[in-house]
Every structure is written in C-alpha cells, then in structure tokens.
Write a protein that holds these residues in place. Structure first.
Motif, short mmCIF file in Angstrom:
data_model
loop_
_atom_site.label_atom_id
_atom_site.label_comp_id
_atom_site.label_asym_id
_atom_site.label_seq_id
_atom_site.Cartn_x
_atom_site.Cartn_y
_atom_site.Cartn_z
N GLY A 145 33.89 16.93 60.85
CA GLY A 145 35.30 16.91 61.21
C GLY A 145 36.02 15.67 60.71
O GLY A 145 37.13 15.75 60.19
N GLU A 179 37.95 27.91 64.56
CA GLU A 179 38.64 27.14 63.53
C GLU A 179 37.92 27.26 62.19
O GLU A 179 38.55 27.45 61.14
CB GLU A 179 38.75 25.67 63.91
CG GLU A 179 39.54 24.90 62.87
CD GLU A 179 39.26 23.41 62.80
OE1 GLU A 179 40.09 22.71 62.19
OE2 GLU A 179 38.23 22.96 63.34
N GLU A 190 31.59 24.48 59.11
CA GLU A 190 31.89 24.25 60.52
C GLU A 190 31.52 25.48 61.35
O GLU A 190 30.97 25.35 62.46
CB GLU A 190 33.36 23.91 60.71
CG GLU A 190 33.72 23.65 62.16
CD GLU A 190 35.19 23.34 62.36
OE1 GLU A 190 35.47 22.45 63.17
OE2 GLU A 190 36.04 24.00 61.72
N TYR A 214 35.58 25.54 67.91
CA TYR A 214 35.20 25.04 66.59
C TYR A 214 34.73 26.19 65.69
O TYR A 214 35.02 26.20 64.49
CB TYR A 214 34.14 23.95 66.71
CG TYR A 214 34.66 22.75 67.46
CD1 TYR A 214 35.31 21.73 66.79
CD2 TYR A 214 34.54 22.65 68.84
CE1 TYR A 214 35.82 20.64 67.46
CE2 TYR A 214 35.05 21.57 69.53
CZ TYR A 214 35.69 20.57 68.84
OH TYR A 214 36.20 19.49 69.52
N MET A 269 44.62 15.30 62.69
CA MET A 269 43.70 16.44 62.78
C MET A 269 42.27 15.98 63.02
O MET A 269 41.45 16.73 63.54
CB MET A 269 43.76 17.29 61.50
CG MET A 269 44.92 18.23 61.44
SD MET A 269 44.87 19.49 62.74
CE MET A 269 43.47 20.46 62.21
N SER A 270 41.96 14.74 62.65
CA SER A 270 40.60 14.24 62.87
C SER A 270 40.31 14.04 64.35
O SER A 270 39.15 13.93 64.74
CB SER A 270 40.38 12.93 62.10
OG SER A 270 41.21 11.91 62.61
N GLU A 323 38.80 15.90 57.58
CA GLU A 323 40.21 15.63 57.84
C GLU A 323 40.68 14.26 57.35
O GLU A 323 41.88 14.04 57.21
CB GLU A 323 40.52 15.79 59.33
CG GLU A 323 40.22 17.17 59.88
CD GLU A 323 41.00 18.30 59.22
OE1 GLU A 323 41.99 18.04 58.50
OE2 GLU A 323 40.62 19.46 59.42
N LYS A 325 40.35 16.16 66.49
CA LYS A 325 39.70 17.36 67.02
C LYS A 325 38.24 17.08 67.39
O LYS A 325 37.64 17.83 68.17
CB LYS A 325 39.78 18.51 66.03
CG LYS A 325 38.96 18.32 64.77
CD LYS A 325 39.16 19.46 63.82
CE LYS A 325 38.34 19.25 62.55
NZ LYS A 325 38.65 20.27 61.56
#
Length: 121
Positions: A21, A73, A93, A70, A38-39, A25, A41
C-alpha cells in the motif's frame, strides 16, 4: 498447521499489504502525483498489528471482515485502473488480502474450543 504458524502467516500478509500500500500510493503508481493521502489506507493495518502479534482472537475475528475492504479495492483497481502497473498492483493486493482472509479463518478455527462429546443412549 499450528496456531503459531498461522498467526505468523497472517502477520506476514498484513506487513506485505502495508508495504504494498505504501509503495503503490507513494512511489510506484499513485492515482495522481502528490496524492499521498491514499497511502493512509494502510493505517488500520498498522494499528491492528500489535493485537495480532499478541494473538487476540477478537482482533482476528474483526479483521476477517475488514480485510475484505482491501480485497474489494484490489479487485476494482485490478479491473479498472488504466495503468498496467497499477492494475497489476491491484491484483497483487487482491491476492494478498484473499490469502490473509483464508489464513485468518484457519487461525480462528484452530482457536475454537473443541465441541463437547454427546452420548447417545
């Protein structure tokens, strides 16, 4: 597989999701330049690590559902991101979070108390 080994697998998968992640990002394929928010998350994953390390069953139970965020996403971005790198990271992911889900389920099942034996007359 032993409880300790399953817990190590879950911890390893969570750490891999955190690293993925952040790298995704911040450096590899951010949604747009400078979109470092966004990081964040990965913050819930980081917060969960100490409880997972201490093998708190309730945390594993909660994360059996939360890890699906996750997974979702990863699937959405894997199928819809225009960048090939970003799509590949999305699929990665999805794989990591799916594996974490399976390992969490196995871990919680291994911690379940044995069923009492019933005697039939």
């Amino acid at each position: 597989m032993t409880e300790a080994r399953l817990r190590q697998i879950v911890l390893g998968l969570f750490i891999a999701l955190i690293v993925l992640g952040l790298a995704w990002e911040l450096w590899l394929a951010p949604l747009r330049p400078g979109a470092w928010l966004m990081s964040l998350k990965v913050l819930p994953l980081v917060i969960a690590l100490p409880s997972l390390w201490r093998a708190q069953l309730r945390t594993f139970q909660w994360w059996s559902m939360l890890v699906m965020i996750y997974l979702t996403e990863g699937l959405v971005r894997g199928m819809s991101d225009p960048s090939a790198l970003s799509a590949a990271l999305g699929w990665l992911e999805a794989v990591l979070s799916g594996a974490a889900f399976a390992a969490i389920l196995l871990y919680t099942r291994s911690r379940r108390p044995p069923k009492p034996e019933t005697h039939q007359a």
